[in-house]
Write a protein that holds these residues in place. Structure first.
Motif, PDB file in Angstrom:
ATOM      1  N   LYS A 101       0.792  -1.231   0.000  1.00  0.00           N
ATOM      2  CA  LYS A 101       0.000   0.000   0.000  1.00  0.00           C
ATOM      3  C   LYS A 101       0.824   1.282   0.000  1.00  0.00           C
ATOM      4  CE  LYS A 101      -3.920  -2.183   2.336  1.00  0.00           C
ATOM      5  NZ  LYS A 101      -4.892  -2.078   3.448  1.00  0.00           N
ATOM      6  N   GLY A 102       2.135   1.164   0.081  1.00  0.00           N
ATOM      7  CA  GLY A 102       2.958   2.370   0.050  1.00  0.00           C
ATOM      8  C   GLY A 102       2.981   3.146   1.338  1.00  0.00           C
ATOM      9  N   THR A 103       2.544   2.540   2.431  1.00  0.00           N
ATOM     10  CA  THR A 103       2.589   3.191   3.736  1.00  0.00           C
ATOM     11  C   THR A 103       2.748   2.123   4.801  1.00  0.00           C
ATOM     12  OG1 THR A 103       1.466   4.755   5.195  1.00  0.00           O
ATOM     13  CG2 THR A 103       0.090   3.139   4.088  1.00  0.00           C
ATOM     14  N   ALA A 104       3.243   2.499   5.965  1.00  0.00           N
ATOM     15  CA  ALA A 104       3.454   1.558   7.058  1.00  0.00           C
ATOM     16  C   ALA A 104       2.465   1.830   8.176  1.00  0.00           C
ATOM     17  CB  ALA A 104       4.884   1.671   7.584  1.00  0.00           C
ATOM     18  N   TRP A 105       2.017   0.779   8.835  1.00  0.00           N
ATOM     19  CA  TRP A 105       1.048   0.915   9.930  1.00  0.00           C
ATOM     20  C   TRP A 105       1.572   1.864  11.002  1.00  0.00           C
ATOM     21  CZ3 TRP A 105       1.430   0.096  15.139  1.00  0.00           C
ATOM     22  CH2 TRP A 105       0.240   0.059  15.860  1.00  0.00           C
ATOM     23  N   VAL A 106       2.837   1.733  11.347  1.00  0.00           N
ATOM     24  CA  VAL A 106       3.387   2.475  12.472  1.00  0.00           C
ATOM     25  C   VAL A 106       3.433   3.976  12.213  1.00  0.00           C
ATOM     26  CG1 VAL A 106       5.810   2.345  11.757  1.00  0.00           C
ATOM     27  CG2 VAL A 106       5.240   2.389  14.198  1.00  0.00           C
ATOM     28  N   GLN A 107       3.416   4.412  10.953  1.00  0.00           N
ATOM     29  CA  GLN A 107       3.550   5.836  10.667  1.00  0.00           C
ATOM     30  C   GLN A 107       2.385   6.657  11.234  1.00  0.00           C
ATOM     31  OE1 GLN A 107       4.223   5.188   6.399  1.00  0.00           O
ATOM     32  NE2 GLN A 107       6.120   6.332   6.598  1.00  0.00           N
ATOM     33  N   SER A 108       1.172   6.129  11.104  1.00  0.00           N
ATOM     34  CA  SER A 108       0.027   6.844  11.662  1.00  0.00           C
ATOM     35  C   SER A 108       0.104   6.880  13.181  1.00  0.00           C
ATOM     36  CB  SER A 108      -1.277   6.182  11.216  1.00  0.00           C
ATOM     37  OG  SER A 108      -1.478   6.376   9.835  1.00  0.00           O
ATOM     38  N   SER A 109       0.549   5.784  13.765  1.00  0.00           N
ATOM     39  CA  SER A 109       0.673   5.717  15.223  1.00  0.00           C
ATOM     40  C   SER A 109       1.675   6.752  15.719  1.00  0.00           C
ATOM     41  CB  SER A 109       1.112   4.318  15.647  1.00  0.00           C
ATOM     42  OG  SER A 109       0.213   3.345  15.175  1.00  0.00           O
ATOM     43  N   LEU A 110       2.808   6.848  15.048  1.00  0.00           N
ATOM     44  CA  LEU A 110       3.824   7.817  15.450  1.00  0.00           C
ATOM     45  C   LEU A 110       3.314   9.245  15.343  1.00  0.00           C
ATOM     46  CD1 LEU A 110       6.904   6.185  13.671  1.00  0.00           C
ATOM     47  CD2 LEU A 110       6.524   6.315  16.139  1.00  0.00           C
ATOM     48  N   THR A 111       2.519   9.511  14.303  1.00  0.00           N
ATOM     49  CA  THR A 111       1.944  10.844  14.119  1.00  0.00           C
ATOM     50  C   THR A 111       1.034  11.210  15.285  1.00  0.00           C
ATOM     51  OG1 THR A 111       2.027  10.613  11.719  1.00  0.00           O
ATOM     52  CG2 THR A 111       0.547  12.288  12.592  1.00  0.00           C
ATOM     53  N   MET A 112       0.179  10.270  15.681  1.00  0.00           N
ATOM     54  CA  MET A 112      -0.751  10.528  16.780  1.00  0.00           C
ATOM     55  C   MET A 112      -0.018  10.663  18.110  1.00  0.00           C
ATOM     56  SD  MET A 112      -3.846  10.946  15.802  1.00  0.00           S
ATOM     57  CE  MET A 112      -4.728  10.711  17.338  1.00  0.00           C
ATOM     58  N   GLU A 113       0.975   9.819  18.331  1.00  0.00           N
ATOM     59  CA  GLU A 113       1.725   9.884  19.586  1.00  0.00           C
ATOM     60  C   GLU A 113       2.429  11.230  19.733  1.00  0.00           C
ATOM     61  OE1 GLU A 113       2.503   5.085  19.324  1.00  0.00           O
ATOM     62  OE2 GLU A 113       4.175   6.472  19.061  1.00  0.00           O
ATOM     63  N   LYS A 114       2.994  11.698  18.648  1.00  0.00           N
ATOM     64  CA  LYS A 114       3.660  13.004  18.666  1.00  0.00           C
ATOM     65  C   LYS A 114       2.657  14.111  18.992  1.00  0.00           C
ATOM     66  CE  LYS A 114       6.438  16.065  15.722  1.00  0.00           C
ATOM     67  NZ  LYS A 114       7.008  16.260  14.365  1.00  0.00           N
ATOM     68  N   LEU A 115       1.477  14.042  18.401  1.00  0.00           N
ATOM     69  CA  LEU A 115       0.418  15.024  18.665  1.00  0.00           C
ATOM     70  C   LEU A 115       0.026  15.018  20.137  1.00  0.00           C
ATOM     71  CD1 LEU A 115      -1.902  16.956  17.766  1.00  0.00           C
ATOM     72  CD2 LEU A 115      -3.245  14.916  17.264  1.00  0.00           C
ATOM     73  N   MET A 116      -0.160  13.824  20.692  1.00  0.00           N
ATOM     74  CA  MET A 116      -0.600  13.722  22.087  1.00  0.00           C
ATOM     75  C   MET A 116       0.432  14.277  23.057  1.00  0.00           C
ATOM     76  SD  MET A 116      -2.459   9.986  22.085  1.00  0.00           S
ATOM     77  CE  MET A 116      -4.054   9.767  21.249  1.00  0.00           C
ATOM     78  N   VAL A 117       1.703  13.999  22.801  1.00  0.00           N
ATOM     79  CA  VAL A 117       2.750  14.464  23.702  1.00  0.00           C
ATOM     80  C   VAL A 117       2.971  15.965  23.558  1.00  0.00           C
ATOM     81  CG1 VAL A 117       5.211  14.309  24.224  1.00  0.00           C
ATOM     82  CG2 VAL A 117       3.899  12.227  23.841  1.00  0.00           C
ATOM     83  N   GLU A 118       3.045  16.448  22.329  1.00  0.00           N
ATOM     84  CA  GLU A 118       3.331  17.866  22.110  1.00  0.00           C
ATOM     85  C   GLU A 118       2.188  18.768  22.548  1.00  0.00           C
ATOM     86  OE1 GLU A 118       4.452  18.371  18.042  1.00  0.00           O
ATOM     87  OE2 GLU A 118       6.481  17.586  18.347  1.00  0.00           O
ATOM     88  N   GLN A 119       0.942  18.280  22.406  1.00  0.00           N
ATOM     89  CA  GLN A 119      -0.212  19.112  22.754  1.00  0.00           C
ATOM     90  C   GLN A 119      -0.891  18.670  24.046  1.00  0.00           C
ATOM     91  OE1 GLN A 119      -2.960  19.728  19.503  1.00  0.00           O
ATOM     92  NE2 GLN A 119      -1.323  19.997  17.996  1.00  0.00           N
ATOM     93  N   ASP A 120      -0.335  17.646  24.716  1.00  0.00           N
ATOM     94  CA  ASP A 120      -0.957  17.109  25.940  1.00  0.00           C
ATOM     95  C   ASP A 120      -2.439  16.829  25.698  1.00  0.00           C
ATOM     96  OD1 ASP A 120       1.432  17.342  27.439  1.00  0.00           O
ATOM     97  OD2 ASP A 120       1.052  19.482  27.728  1.00  0.00           O
ATOM     98  N   LYS A 121      -2.704  16.156  24.603  1.00  0.00           N
ATOM     99  CA  LYS A 121      -4.072  15.972  24.134  1.00  0.00           C
ATOM    100  C   LYS A 121      -4.418  14.480  24.079  1.00  0.00           C
ATOM    101  CE  LYS A 121      -7.037  17.490  20.301  1.00  0.00           C
ATOM    102  NZ  LYS A 121      -7.849  18.427  21.068  1.00  0.00           N
ATOM    103  N   LEU A 122      -5.433  14.084  24.836  1.00  0.00           N
ATOM    104  CA  LEU A 122      -5.837  12.677  24.872  1.00  0.00           C
ATOM    105  C   LEU A 122      -7.280  12.449  24.428  1.00  0.00           C
ATOM    106  CD1 LEU A 122      -4.208  11.504  28.242  1.00  0.00           C
ATOM    107  CD2 LEU A 122      -3.300  11.291  25.927  1.00  0.00           C
ATOM    108  N   THR A 123      -8.008  13.507  24.180  1.00  0.00           N
ATOM    109  CA  THR A 123      -9.399  13.355  23.746  1.00  0.00           C
ATOM    110  C   THR A 123      -9.643  14.124  22.452  1.00  0.00           C
ATOM    111  OG1 THR A 123     -10.115  15.237  25.090  1.00  0.00           O
ATOM    112  CG2 THR A 123     -10.259  13.042  26.093  1.00  0.00           C
ATOM    113  N   PHE A 124     -10.586  13.624  21.654  1.00  0.00           N
ATOM    114  CA  PHE A 124     -10.887  14.223  20.351  1.00  0.00           C
ATOM    115  C   PHE A 124     -12.395  14.224  20.149  1.00  0.00           C
ATOM    116  CE2 PHE A 124      -6.711  12.432  20.264  1.00  0.00           C
ATOM    117  CZ  PHE A 124      -5.945  13.389  19.626  1.00  0.00           C
TER     118      PHE A 124
END
Length: 460
Positions: A233-256
């Protein structure tokens, strides 16, 4: 007299002719050298204007700005200065940068599948680099070519842990979703400020009845699963996870919040803005279903726990690069995690792993290069020299510590010693990984003792 003059004249004529020939040869040689030098200079000049140029073009979500260095008319370096694209997709599109440098331009290069808009933004920006002759050719958008099955695909992601010590209050949730996949979220917050998220990690294991037997019950984060998905598919499963983890840590955000315009019929259409169930997340590749159906709901539960009863568990992690006798990194990073109960001071969870470098070239042992961006615990194909599964060893360690065993007295665990002839009986050999584990255990034990978070453990 006449005979002598005739001979002298002939001699002079011969010398003149020789000089004439030599001059002609010299001239021809100089001409050729001059042409060669001119040709070489022209070749070295290339087509672009020398210097460092900031160029830009529109991607899918905004302007992509590149900094491009040109020497002798050739592109020698490209860096992304800024972009507003989906992080996981842009990581894919950045695979084009090395191709552009090798090609000295964007001509003839296709877009990356799944990241067409970002790809065209990069290619169009390169098209605007000033040229020596002052021309500015029009840019024609390009499509992608599927390269499934290409063993040399260049997806980029990092699975390297944070080096050194990491500690804080620990929260964990797991649940099965979508036909039985197991999703889990670990969150660590600052012990002095529960709203400060310092660590977030999402993982998923394939369901027990997964259609590909190879990935049944297999964790995806540091296994071959990402490579298999990348080739298809031209993408890796972990890439989306890393994106979200970075968002949560940088913005202290756990709810959407739920996306009021969410349209389930669009969920598989990457270009549609309303395909995502939750607002304010920007994951459209790799693990979007996992993020929406597992990670976000689980972090919402943790958020409620943080704002409710809190936790009585403390998290400790230490990661360190393993070096050889000369002090050079072997391409393997050791990581130990321990979770303790703050009331009983007992270990409730432990995990040790050895993680391979992100690039093959960083791994010194040639036989291990194929395991790059994987870990010994999660890799499907890694063969432990001790003649037993590395995961079996570490699961044994976890059970040993949960039952009150010492961090250091581990002789009852698998592969902690030579137990016989493998050829004759199938017994195991000692694993060198236990020595690395004990080093990490000593570091964490000292830290936990200083914090008053663990009971004394015997070493003899």
């Amino acid at each position: 007299m006449k005979k002598h003059l005739k001979a002298e004249t002939m001699k002079r004529l011969k010398n003149f002719n020789k000089t004439l020939v030599s001059s002609a040869v010299l001239f021809a040689t100089m001409t050729l050298v001059g042409c060669s030098a001119t040709s070489s200079t022209a070749m070295d000049q290339g087509k672009y204007a020398d210097g460092i140029h900031d160029v830009s073009a529109k991607g899918k979500k905004g302007k992509i700005i590149l900094t491009i260095e040109v020497k002798n008319g050739h592109i020698v370096d490209i860096k992304t200065k800024s972009h507003n694209e989906t992080e996981s997709l842009y990581l894919n599109a950045e695979r084009l940068l090395s191709k552009i440098i090798a090609n000295n331009g964007h001509e003839g290069i296709d877009a990356v599948s799944g990241a067409t808009f970002s790809s065209n933004g990069i290619l169009e920006a390169v098209n605007s680099v000033p040229r020596r002759n002052g021309s500015q050719p029009a840019y024609a958008a390009v499509g992608s070519k599927e390269q499934s099955g290409d063993e040399d695909f260049k997806l980029k992601w990092s699975i390297q842990p944070q080096l050194g010590l990491l500690k804080g209050d620990y929260y964990y949730q797991e649940a099965r979703f979508r036909q039985g996949h197991m999703g889990s979220v670990a969150i660590v917050t600052n012990s002095n400020n529960a709203k400060d998220v310092i660590f977030a990690e999402f993982n998923e294991s394939g369901r027990p009845n997964y259609y590909t037997r190879l990935y049944q019950d297999v964790p995806k984060r540091m296994s071959e699963y990402n490579f298999s998905m990348g080739k298809k598919k031209g993408t890796a499963w972990v890439q989306s996870s890393l994106t979200m983890e970075k968002l949560m840590v940088e913005q202290d955000k756990l709810t959407f919040d739920l996306n009021p315009d969410f349209d389930p019929s669009l969920r598989n259409k990457l270009k549609e803005p309303n395909r995502l169930k939750y607002a304010d997340i920007d994951v459209v590749a790799g693990a979007s279903n996992s993020i929406q159906q597992s990670m976000v709901p689980l972090t919402a539960k943790i958020h409620a726990q943080i704002n409710g009863d809190g936790t009585k568990q403390r998290f400790y992690q230490h990661a360190e690069k393993l070096n050889d006798a000369k002090g050079n990194w072997t391409g393997i990073t050791a990581m130990l995690r321990i979770v303790v109960d703050t009331d009983t001071k007992q270990i409730v969870k432990a995990h040790y792993d050895e993680i391979f470098a992100d690039e093959k070239a960083q791994i010194k042992d040639a036989s291990l290069k194929k395991f790059y961006r994987q870990s010994k615990y999660e890799s499907i194909n890694y063969v432990e020299p001790a003649r037993i599964g590395f995961n079996v060893m570490i699961d044994g360690l976890n059970a040993h510590l949960q039952q009150g065993g010492s961090l250091f007295l581990i002789d009852d665990l698998p592969a902690t010693g030579d137990t016989g002839s493998y050829a004759a009986t199938g017994f195991t050999k000692r694993s060198n990984s236990w020595d690395s584990y004990l080093n990490q255990a000593e570091i964490l034990y000292k830290e936990m003792r200083q914090d008053g978070m663990i009971n004394q453990h015997n070493k003899n």
